[in-house]
Design an enzyme around this catalytic site. Structure first.
Site, PDB file in Angstrom:
ATOM      1  N   GLY A 187     -11.097  14.960  -4.786  1.00  0.00           N
ATOM      2  CA  GLY A 187     -10.185  16.083  -5.031  1.00  0.00           C
ATOM      3  C   GLY A 187     -10.863  17.378  -4.669  1.00  0.00           C
ATOM      4  O   GLY A 187     -12.082  17.413  -4.460  1.00  0.00           O
ATOM      5  N   CYS A 237     -16.252  10.441  -4.835  1.00  0.00           N
ATOM      6  CA  CYS A 237     -16.425  11.875  -4.592  1.00  0.00           C
ATOM      7  C   CYS A 237     -16.190  12.672  -5.888  1.00  0.00           C
ATOM      8  O   CYS A 237     -16.967  12.558  -6.816  1.00  0.00           O
ATOM      9  CB  CYS A 237     -15.519  12.316  -3.446  1.00  0.00           C
ATOM     10  SG  CYS A 237     -16.061  13.865  -2.719  1.00  0.00           S
ATOM     11  N   TYR A 238     -15.095  13.436  -5.974  1.00  0.00           N
ATOM     12  CA  TYR A 238     -14.847  14.155  -7.232  1.00  0.00           C
ATOM     13  C   TYR A 238     -14.799  13.175  -8.402  1.00  0.00           C
ATOM     14  O   TYR A 238     -15.282  13.477  -9.499  1.00  0.00           O
ATOM     15  CB  TYR A 238     -13.522  14.930  -7.135  1.00  0.00           C
ATOM     16  CG  TYR A 238     -13.187  15.750  -8.367  1.00  0.00           C
ATOM     17  CD1 TYR A 238     -13.882  16.931  -8.641  1.00  0.00           C
ATOM     18  CD2 TYR A 238     -12.189  15.346  -9.249  1.00  0.00           C
ATOM     19  CE1 TYR A 238     -13.585  17.682  -9.773  1.00  0.00           C
ATOM     20  CE2 TYR A 238     -11.884  16.104 -10.385  1.00  0.00           C
ATOM     21  CZ  TYR A 238     -12.588  17.271 -10.634  1.00  0.00           C
ATOM     22  OH  TYR A 238     -12.293  18.015 -11.746  1.00  0.00           O
ATOM     23  N   HIS A 270     -16.692   8.526   1.221  1.00  0.00           N
ATOM     24  CA  HIS A 270     -15.292   8.086   1.151  1.00  0.00           C
ATOM     25  C   HIS A 270     -15.132   6.696   1.765  1.00  0.00           C
ATOM     26  O   HIS A 270     -15.049   6.562   2.984  1.00  0.00           O
ATOM     27  CB  HIS A 270     -14.382   9.097   1.864  1.00  0.00           C
ATOM     28  CG  HIS A 270     -14.197  10.341   1.067  1.00  0.00           C
ATOM     29  ND1 HIS A 270     -13.191  10.502   0.146  1.00  0.00           N
ATOM     30  CD2 HIS A 270     -14.951  11.477   1.007  1.00  0.00           C
ATOM     31  CE1 HIS A 270     -13.300  11.680  -0.432  1.00  0.00           C
ATOM     32  NE2 HIS A 270     -14.361  12.296   0.067  1.00  0.00           N
ATOM     33  N   GLU A 330     -12.547   4.886   1.777  1.00  0.00           N
ATOM     34  CA  GLU A 330     -11.170   4.607   2.192  1.00  0.00           C
ATOM     35  C   GLU A 330     -10.877   5.024   3.631  1.00  0.00           C
ATOM     36  O   GLU A 330      -9.886   4.596   4.207  1.00  0.00           O
ATOM     37  CB  GLU A 330     -10.182   5.304   1.238  1.00  0.00           C
ATOM     38  CG  GLU A 330     -10.171   6.839   1.254  1.00  0.00           C
ATOM     39  CD  GLU A 330     -11.249   7.492   0.383  1.00  0.00           C
ATOM     40  OE1 GLU A 330     -12.265   6.830   0.097  1.00  0.00           O
ATOM     41  OE2 GLU A 330     -11.088   8.670   0.025  1.00  0.00           O
ATOM     42  N   SER A 349      20.519   2.600   8.422  1.00  0.00           N
ATOM     43  CA  SER A 349      20.343   3.731   9.326  1.00  0.00           C
ATOM     44  C   SER A 349      19.882   3.255  10.689  1.00  0.00           C
ATOM     45  O   SER A 349      19.923   3.992  11.660  1.00  0.00           O
ATOM     46  CB  SER A 349      19.291   4.672   8.745  1.00  0.00           C
ATOM     47  OG  SER A 349      18.029   4.031   8.756  1.00  0.00           O
ATOM     48  N   GLY A 350      19.424   2.015  10.760  1.00  0.00           N
ATOM     49  CA  GLY A 350      18.860   1.524  12.015  1.00  0.00           C
ATOM     50  C   GLY A 350      17.355   1.638  12.004  1.00  0.00           C
ATOM     51  O   GLY A 350      16.672   1.074  12.856  1.00  0.00           O
ATOM     52  N   GLY A 351      16.812   2.355  11.027  1.00  0.00           N
ATOM     53  CA  GLY A 351      15.367   2.477  10.907  1.00  0.00           C
ATOM     54  C   GLY A 351      14.758   1.226  10.286  1.00  0.00           C
ATOM     55  O   GLY A 351      15.483   0.352   9.808  1.00  0.00           O
ATOM     56  N   VAL A 352      13.427   1.180  10.299  1.00  0.00           N
ATOM     57  CA  VAL A 352      12.719   0.001   9.813  1.00  0.00           C
ATOM     58  C   VAL A 352      13.012  -0.251   8.329  1.00  0.00           C
ATOM     59  O   VAL A 352      13.283  -1.386   7.922  1.00  0.00           O
ATOM     60  CB  VAL A 352      11.183   0.185   9.977  1.00  0.00           C
ATOM     61  CG1 VAL A 352      10.445  -1.084   9.597  1.00  0.00           C
ATOM     62  CG2 VAL A 352      10.847   0.609  11.376  1.00  0.00           C
ATOM     63  N   ASP A 353      12.953   0.812   7.545  1.00  0.00           N
ATOM     64  CA  ASP A 353      13.014   0.622   6.098  1.00  0.00           C
ATOM     65  C   ASP A 353      14.356   0.042   5.642  1.00  0.00           C
ATOM     66  O   ASP A 353      14.391  -0.946   4.902  1.00  0.00           O
ATOM     67  CB  ASP A 353      12.748   1.948   5.375  1.00  0.00           C
ATOM     68  CG  ASP A 353      11.418   2.561   5.778  1.00  0.00           C
ATOM     69  OD1 ASP A 353      10.574   1.807   6.320  1.00  0.00           O
ATOM     70  OD2 ASP A 353      11.226   3.763   5.579  1.00  0.00           O
ATOM     71  N   SER A 354      15.444   0.650   6.118  1.00  0.00           N
ATOM     72  CA  SER A 354      16.732   0.127   5.656  1.00  0.00           C
ATOM     73  C   SER A 354      17.003  -1.249   6.259  1.00  0.00           C
ATOM     74  O   SER A 354      17.631  -2.100   5.621  1.00  0.00           O
ATOM     75  CB  SER A 354      17.869   1.114   5.958  1.00  0.00           C
ATOM     76  OG  SER A 354      18.007   1.325   7.339  1.00  0.00           O
ATOM     77  N   ALA A 355      16.486  -1.499   7.458  1.00  0.00           N
ATOM     78  CA  ALA A 355      16.689  -2.814   8.084  1.00  0.00           C
ATOM     79  C   ALA A 355      15.967  -3.902   7.292  1.00  0.00           C
ATOM     80  O   ALA A 355      16.520  -4.968   7.027  1.00  0.00           O
ATOM     81  CB  ALA A 355      16.181  -2.791   9.520  1.00  0.00           C
ATOM     82  N   LYS A 400       4.336   1.774   4.509  1.00  0.00           N
ATOM     83  CA  LYS A 400       5.032   1.434   5.759  1.00  0.00           C
ATOM     84  C   LYS A 400       4.498   0.159   6.413  1.00  0.00           C
ATOM     85  O   LYS A 400       5.265  -0.676   6.881  1.00  0.00           O
ATOM     86  CB  LYS A 400       4.868   2.603   6.735  1.00  0.00           C
ATOM     87  CG  LYS A 400       5.804   2.551   7.895  1.00  0.00           C
ATOM     88  CD  LYS A 400       7.083   3.213   7.511  1.00  0.00           C
ATOM     89  CE  LYS A 400       8.151   3.095   8.533  1.00  0.00           C
ATOM     90  NZ  LYS A 400       9.366   3.773   8.063  1.00  0.00           N
TER      91      LYS A 400
END
Ligand code: XMP
Length: 525
Positions: A58, A85-86, A180, A182, A234-240, A380
């Site tokens: 942070g 870190c923090y 870090h 990550e 919507s045609g996007g990945v998420d709603s599909a 995602k």
């Protein structure tokens, strides 16, 4: 969704730009993980029955007035803790160590020298070279550092600049790293996190796409019962992916509604109908709402107002269409975890609202559907894995993300059909050229055109022009929370620019956006 049957790690967020990455890395190690603000009430966190805590980095110094603190329940729980870190400084400071305040930041790569290669944190590390058997590159980004370890801690590794680059109180299972783990610039960093969750916290590797699908199919069936569900495709990945998952769970109890709001990209509306109705065999109602949207967006230039109008309208149209379908009980959405976090939802009271993503924050409060959001906890890349596991085609699963409000937030200034068409054409030229150059996956994860609300003077043939400007935006990103601008080849940019100016009426200038996120955002609005 229920997660109680998973071993869970809680990441407490102290404001690092990498906090989400920590959670993703843990999940990549097949361990379920959630991210919460450090100030989240203890009951919320403890209700998850975590197996361990990770404290993020942070921007603060532990000595700052009002600096975020380590909540009492963390150490009182007796569970393993990894401070990054923090997070390391908090852990040291709170247990009687000394943190040295410094105005000078150490930022960039450093060589880690490992004092205790047998510590579980370093299990399976592939070390840099035979010549320097216990050294490894890590990424540092800190000002303050720990100068004296608290009682019970011992050093595990150091760098030239940090005598305690990693330390642990092995008996209490408190671990701390100044670097870090990550970020990709710490090549063995994933292993640090994986080792911590598996070998210190003892978590099982049960967070897998197959398990997730099975659980969600059960959860959706339980939630929905005999009810009927509508989903906004919507045609996007998420709603599909959400549609495919829910379809798997409840088949024809799901009806998808596709609202063509006129804010989609070139050819997209027709493609959505073809894919889902014909290929996937889902029940799909396609609604042409272009006029309605244009009317309500007329004269609106404020981005948040655009989002609000679009989000609200979307739900209203849903209600209207759903009413035509008879009894509908649930509204399904492809909301994913970053949407939830970035919209500063209910469980993140101190985060700033940067943008209200319309599929989360923009929903009107009097909406009369119950929500089904099976992807709400997924990043995602996890959504894509689930999509593939559900048998969706690569062309859909690997599609670049497209915002819910669509071209409305890329058509800066007033939205008119003419300006939308202008933008659509320019965008299509840019994306087609990228596709042709095979650059749409590895080289840029999101790329699009933006129509600016300014005019500039140009010359075409022998005449003066005074027309609009297109900005090209292409970014490389792992998580869409941070991003860099994509270094696209000059030849490609030249071709795109030439084609746009020649083929798109009303545009006489093309500029390239070379801003990273932060400080910019990916979209312009
Ligand atoms: P920003 O612009 O915040 O975008 O850096 C991060 C990612 O989110 C997408 N985005 C949205 N998605 N509704 C959405 O569903 C929205 O209102 C919205 N605004 C931004 C953006 O395309 C990028 O992938």
């Amino acid at each position: 969704m229920t997660t109680s049957n998973h071993d869970t790690i809680v990441v407490l967020d102290y404001g690092s730009q990498y906090s989400q990455l920590i959670a993703r890395r843990v999940r990549e190690a097949n361990v379920f993980c959630e991210l919460f603000s450090w100030s989240t009430p203890a009951e919320t966190i403890l209700a998850l029955k975590p197996r361990g805590f990770i404290l993020s980095g942070g921007p603060n110094s532990v000595y700052d007035h009002g600096a975020p603190t380590l909540p009492d329940y963390v150490l009182a729980s007796g569970l393993p803790v990894l401070g990054i870190c923090y997070g390391m400084q908090l852990l040291a400071h709170g247990r009687g160590g000394r943190v040295a305040s410094s105005l000078k930041r150490e930022y960039g790569p450093a060589t880690l020298q490992i004092n205790e290669p047998d510590n579980p944190l370093f299990k399976d590390w592939r070390l840099e070279s035979d010549a320097e058997p216990n050294s490894q590159q890590v990424w540092m980004s800190h000002g303050d550092k720990v100068e004296h370890l608290p009682p019970g801690f011992r050093p595990l590794a150091h760098t030239d600049n940090s005598p305690f680059a990693a330390a642990a109180d092995v008996d209490r299972r408190y671990y701390a790293v100044q670097f870090h783990p990550e970020v990709v610039h710490t090549p063995q960093g994933r292993l640090v996190l994986s080792n911590f969750v598996h070998h210190v916290c003892g978590c099982a590797s049960d967070w897998t796409p197959a398990n997730f699908i099975e659980e969600q199919v059960t959860a959706v069936r339980e939630q929905v019962g005999n009810g009927r569900v509508v989903l906004g495709l919507s045609g996007g990945v998420d709603s599909a992916v959400a549609a495919a998952l829910i379809h798997k769970a409840i088949g024809s109890q799901l009806v998808c509604i596709f609202v063509d709001h006129g804010l989609l990209r070139q050819g997209e509306a027709a493609q959505v109908v073809a894919t889902f109705q014909r290929e996937q065999g889902m029940k799909l109602v396609a609604v042409n709402a272009v006029e309605e949207y244009l009317e309500s967006l007329a004269g609106i230039t404020d981005p948040e107002q655009k989002r609000r109008i679009i989000g609200e309208k979307f739900v209203r149209i849903f209600e209207r269409e759903a009413n035509k379908l008879g009894q509908i009980d649930f509204l399904a959405q492809g909301t994913i975890y970053p949407d939830v976090i970035e919209s500063a939802g209910k469980d993140k009271k101190d985060a700033h609202v940067i943008k209200t993503h319309h599929n989360v924050g923009g929903l009107p409060e009097d909406m009369d559907f119950e929500l089904v959001e099976p992807l709400r906890l997924l990043f995602k890349d996890e959504v894509r894995q689930i999509g593939t596991a559900l048998g969706l085609p690569d062309s859909l699963v690997w599609r670049q993300p497209f915002p819910g409000p669509g071209l409305a937030i890329r058509c800066l200034g007033e939205i008119t059909w003419e300006r939308l068409e202008r933008l659509r054409l320019a965008d299509d030229i840019f994306v087609s050229e990228l596709r042709q150059a095979n650059m749409l996956r590895q080289d840029t994860q999101q790329s699009f055109a933006v129509l600016l609300p300014v005019k500039s003077v140009g010359v075409m043939g022998d005449g003066r022009t005074y027309q609009e400007v297109i900005a090209l935006r292409a970014v490389t990103t792992e998580d869409f929370m941070t991003a860099d601008w994509a270094r696209l080849p000059y030849d490609l940019l030249a071709r795109v620019s030439r084609r746009i100016v020649n083929e798109v009426e009303g545009v006489n200038r093309v500029v390239l956006d070379i801003t990273s996120k932060p400080p910019g955002t990916i979209e312009w609005e």
